[in-house]
Design a protein around this motif. Structure first.
Motif, PDB file in Angstrom:
ATOM      1  N   ALA A  85      -0.818   2.249  -4.133  1.00 58.35           N
ATOM      2  CA  ALA A  85      -0.663   0.960  -3.456  1.00 58.35           C
ATOM      3  C   ALA A  85      -1.213   1.008  -2.033  1.00 58.35           C
ATOM      4  O   ALA A  85      -1.860   0.053  -1.573  1.00 58.35           O
ATOM      5  CB  ALA A  85       0.805   0.545  -3.440  1.00 58.35           C
ATOM      6  N   ALA A  86      -0.978   2.103  -1.325  1.00 54.18           N
ATOM      7  CA  ALA A  86      -1.478   2.215   0.051  1.00 54.18           C
ATOM      8  C   ALA A  86      -3.001   2.200   0.074  1.00 54.18           C
ATOM      9  O   ALA A  86      -3.622   1.611   0.974  1.00 54.18           O
ATOM     10  CB  ALA A  86      -0.935   3.484   0.697  1.00 54.18           C
ATOM     11  N   GLY A  87      -3.625   2.836  -0.922  1.00 56.33           N
ATOM     12  CA  GLY A  87      -5.085   2.814  -1.009  1.00 56.33           C
ATOM     13  C   GLY A  87      -5.615   1.418  -1.263  1.00 56.33           C
ATOM     14  O   GLY A  87      -6.648   1.014  -0.704  1.00 56.33           O
ATOM     15  N   TYR A  88      -4.916   0.661  -2.101  1.00 59.55           N
ATOM     16  CA  TYR A  88      -5.317  -0.721  -2.387  1.00 59.55           C
ATOM     17  C   TYR A  88      -5.223  -1.576  -1.124  1.00 59.55           C
ATOM     18  O   TYR A  88      -6.145  -2.346  -0.812  1.00 59.55           O
ATOM     19  CB  TYR A  88      -4.412  -1.264  -3.486  1.00 59.55           C
ATOM     20  CG  TYR A  88      -4.658  -2.709  -3.876  1.00 59.55           C
ATOM     21  CD1 TYR A  88      -5.903  -3.146  -4.291  1.00 59.55           C
ATOM     22  CD2 TYR A  88      -3.606  -3.625  -3.859  1.00 59.55           C
ATOM     23  CE1 TYR A  88      -6.113  -4.469  -4.672  1.00 59.55           C
ATOM     24  CE2 TYR A  88      -3.798  -4.938  -4.243  1.00 59.55           C
ATOM     25  CZ  TYR A  88      -5.053  -5.350  -4.640  1.00 59.55           C
ATOM     26  OH  TYR A  88      -5.257  -6.667  -5.016  1.00 59.55           O
ATOM     27  N   VAL A  89      -4.139  -1.437  -0.379  1.00 59.16           N
ATOM     28  CA  VAL A  89      -3.980  -2.189   0.867  1.00 59.16           C
ATOM     29  C   VAL A  89      -5.087  -1.817   1.854  1.00 59.16           C
ATOM     30  O   VAL A  89      -5.667  -2.688   2.515  1.00 59.16           O
ATOM     31  CB  VAL A  89      -2.588  -1.937   1.480  1.00 59.16           C
ATOM     32  CG1 VAL A  89      -2.490  -2.520   2.878  1.00 59.16           C
ATOM     33  CG2 VAL A  89      -1.502  -2.532   0.588  1.00 59.16           C
TER      34      VAL A  89
END
Length: 215
Positions: A85-89
């Protein structure tokens, strides 16, 4: 995709086109439960926008199967913690500000392999609209809470469970699961995720209803 008449589709295309033509780089997010038709709607919008948009799926940030097995989470693939999720953000943050001369590459998800594929989606700097779709764009826990502030608009694609669940089972069968296995997976995994996704519906700017009603 949920049943929509031509006027409804045209209305969504016009709304997306206004974003694309409003100046600068815009990001449109399409959220909804598994099997609602998010990827089909997003792809149709991109096709109708004549080069003004590119599709960046959230599913490209699935963790690899080997990592899910290491974490003991392979049986809940698709839950919020089975994505980067952090990579997507971080990627959405890059995409919001197009850098002259720089193409940003996003990952995709290969359903036949059930694996993410790095660098599969080029996003040229001159494309004014990024359309991203996935389950957790409106989720407000952990890193997922950082997604909504990066979206210029967030739509929630709603489809009655009586139509959505059979479509979802059929999709799993199409990609290799036996019918009974597909039904078990939907019941113990996809529908748990669907209930979580539904909690974010009230945060959407627009709810697109599979009954044909678009408020």
């Amino acid at each position: 995709m949920p049943r929509m008449d031509a006027a409804e589709i045209e209305g969504l295309v016009r709304r997306a086109r206004r974003l694309a033509e409003s100046g600068g780089r815009r990001v449109l997010g399409i959220a909804g439960p598994p099997g609602a038709g998010k990827s089909t709607l997003a792809a149709r919008l991109v096709a109708r926008l004549d080069g003004l948009a590119v599709l960046v799926p959230m599913d490209g940030f699935h963790l690899a199967q080997a990592e899910l097995e290491r974490l003991g989470r392979a049986g809940r693939k698709g839950a919020p913690d089975t994505f980067d999720a952090a990579g997507y953000v971080a990627l959405l943050g890059r995409l919001r500000t197009a850098e002259t001369g720089t193409t940003v590459y996003a990952p995709a998800f290969d359903r036949a392999l059930e694996e993410p594929v790095a660098g599969a989606v080029p996003v040229p700097p001159e494309v004014p609209l990024v359309i991203t779709e996935g389950n957790y764009l409106l989720h407000d826990e952990g890193p997922w809470a950082g997604v909504l502030p990066l979206l210029d608009e967030a739509w929630y694609l709603d489809l009655d469970d009586r139509r959505r669940v059979p479509r979802l089972v059929a999709r799993h069968v199409r990609f290799g699961k036996a019918p009974a296995e597909a039904e078990r997976w939907v019941e113990r995994s996809d529908e748990v995720n669907a209930r979580l996704v539904a909690r974010g519906k009230s945060r959407a700017h627009l709810v697109v209803r599979g009954t044909g009603e678009t408020p």
